[in-house]
Design a protein around this motif. Structure first.
Motif, short mmCIF file in Angstrom:
data_model
loop_
_atom_site.label_atom_id
_atom_site.label_comp_id
_atom_site.label_asym_id
_atom_site.label_seq_id
_atom_site.Cartn_x
_atom_site.Cartn_y
_atom_site.Cartn_z
N THR A 75 21.76 90.50 -12.17
CA THR A 75 21.35 90.67 -10.81
C THR A 75 22.79 92.40 -10.44
O THR A 75 23.38 92.15 -11.45
N PRO A 76 23.04 92.42 -9.15
CA PRO A 76 23.11 93.29 -8.76
C PRO A 76 25.18 92.51 -9.25
O PRO A 76 25.75 93.91 -9.29
N GLU A 77 24.85 91.59 -8.19
CA GLU A 77 26.02 91.16 -8.46
C GLU A 77 27.22 90.99 -10.51
O GLU A 77 28.16 91.63 -9.50
N ALA A 78 26.26 90.86 -11.35
CA ALA A 78 26.40 90.68 -11.91
C ALA A 78 27.24 92.29 -13.20
O ALA A 78 28.22 92.83 -13.41
N PHE A 79 26.23 93.54 -12.21
CA PHE A 79 26.34 94.91 -12.51
C PHE A 79 27.89 95.00 -11.83
O PHE A 79 28.93 95.86 -12.50
N GLU A 80 27.85 94.93 -10.44
CA GLU A 80 29.33 95.07 -10.00
C GLU A 80 30.25 94.48 -10.70
O GLU A 80 31.41 94.96 -11.14
N CYS A 88 26.08 109.66 -14.42
CA CYS A 88 24.89 110.39 -13.37
C CYS A 88 25.56 111.83 -13.14
O CYS A 88 27.06 111.32 -13.53
N PRO A 89 24.96 113.06 -13.60
CA PRO A 89 25.57 114.27 -13.29
C PRO A 89 26.87 114.30 -11.63
O PRO A 89 27.81 115.01 -11.83
N CYS A 90 26.24 113.04 -11.37
CA CYS A 90 27.27 113.35 -9.54
C CYS A 90 28.74 112.70 -10.17
O CYS A 90 29.17 113.00 -8.97
N GLY A 91 28.37 112.12 -11.00
CA GLY A 91 29.87 111.04 -11.53
C GLY A 91 29.63 109.48 -10.74
O GLY A 91 30.25 109.05 -11.12
N GLY A 92 28.95 109.16 -10.55
CA GLY A 92 28.04 107.89 -10.16
C GLY A 92 27.83 107.25 -11.15
O GLY A 92 27.65 107.87 -12.32
N LEU A 93 27.40 105.91 -11.32
CA LEU A 93 27.32 104.95 -11.73
C LEU A 93 25.62 104.63 -12.19
O LEU A 93 25.35 104.51 -11.51
N LEU A 94 26.16 104.81 -13.92
CA LEU A 94 24.01 104.46 -13.94
C LEU A 94 24.16 103.15 -14.03
O LEU A 94 24.48 102.61 -14.76
N ARG A 95 22.54 102.68 -13.68
CA ARG A 95 22.07 101.22 -13.87
C ARG A 95 21.26 101.35 -14.48
O ARG A 95 19.99 102.15 -14.09
N PRO A 96 20.79 100.20 -15.15
CA PRO A 96 18.55 100.34 -15.64
C PRO A 96 18.07 100.27 -14.63
O PRO A 96 18.48 99.28 -13.33
N VAL A 109 14.06 95.86 -11.56
CA VAL A 109 14.07 95.06 -10.52
C VAL A 109 15.36 93.76 -11.70
O VAL A 109 14.96 93.20 -12.49
N TRP A 110 15.53 93.53 -10.35
CA TRP A 110 16.68 92.16 -10.86
C TRP A 110 17.00 91.43 -10.18
O TRP A 110 16.13 91.22 -8.53
N PHE A 111 16.98 89.99 -10.08
CA PHE A 111 16.77 88.84 -9.61
C PHE A 111 17.98 89.21 -7.80
O PHE A 111 18.54 89.78 -8.21
#
Ligand code: OAD
Length: 234
Positions: free
Chosen positions: A48-53, A143-151, A154-156
């Protein structure tokens, strides 16, 4: 089998809808059932997006583990048979819920990945998507921009990619035959594609050793393993 062969032989537009069961014989764990991933893992903590956060490292460790398994295995006869059906069908669409990329590896060309791909990553800041096949992946990837990459899956609780979903409904509505292979048929909106196809007049065939909620709406149910049944159809 004769009934199915007849239907396939005369089909103008064929849709194949697949789920984790089509990759089971390659050694990819399914989600539900006795050995299923969701037996021992809580989807709310991993998908889920919440889990990743809350814990991107944990989520990435889980995806890295799955990427490692998938990187070591090969498509099975079911994947190859589906790629061959594409070559023999006047109009063909493969709609898959799988993120493992095994259909492509087997030669499928006309496919829709409803739930994304485990081999893509997307930046949570700039939203740029790219292919990434690193095994193991450096955790957490950046990411080259410095941001976090996610898989890039599609999550629940997340919407499906709009264009992919549109094309999937379009193909399902226009199909005259639909093979539903290796899915438990409980995750929406993927499962409703089979219903839509049936309502629009398609002949719906379920290939699954177990019954599912979609069994009721199937015109024909074949209780068999995909890797054993599909090659014999060809
Ligand atoms: P499931 O794990 O829910 O279901 C797999 C199905 O495959 C079951 O109905 C099994 O009976 C069947 N099966 C097992 N071995 C088979 C074989 N050799 N041949 C044919 N069928 C076989 O997987 P999905 O239906 O794909 O989503 O799950 C749908 C979605 O739920 C996944 O895409 C994933 C999951 O949570 C997300 O992560 C968003």
């Amino acid at each position: 089998m004769e009934k199915l062969k007849g239907r396939l032989g005369s089909a103008r537009a064929l849709v194949v809808l697949t789920g984790a069961g089509v990759s089971a014989e390659s050694g990819v764990p399914t989600f539900r059932g006795e050995e299923g991933l969701w037996r021992n893992h809580d989807p709310q903590e991993l998908a889920t997006p919440e889990a990743f956060e809350a814990d991107p490292r944990l989520v990435w460790e889980w995806y890295d583990w799955r990427r490692t398994i998938i990187s070591r295995i090969q498509p099975n006869p079911a994947h190859y048979a589906i790629a061959e059906l594409e070559k023999r069908s006047p109009e063909f669409t493969l709609i898959t819920q799988n993120v493992d990329g095994l259909h492509q590896l087997a030669g499928s060309k006309k496919f829709i990945e409803l739930h994304g791909s485990i081999w893509t990553v997307r930046c949570v800041e700039c939203e740029n998507s790219s292919e990434n096949r690193d095994v193991p992946i450096k955790i957490p990837p950046r990411c080259p921009c410095g941001g976090l990459l996610r898989p890039g899956v599609v999550w629940f609780g997340e919407p499906l990619p709009e264009l992919a979903l549109f094309k999937a409904f379009e193909a399902s509505s226009n199909a005259d035959c639909v093979l539903v292979v290796g899915t438990s048929g409980v995750v929406q909106p993927a499962a409703s594609l089979a219903l839509r196809a049936g309502e629009a007049g398609a002949f719906v065939v379920e290939i699954n050793p177990e019954t599912t909620p979609l069994s009721r709406v199937a015109d024909l149910r074949i209780p068999a393993k995909a890797g054993e049944l599909l090659p014999t159809l060809l």
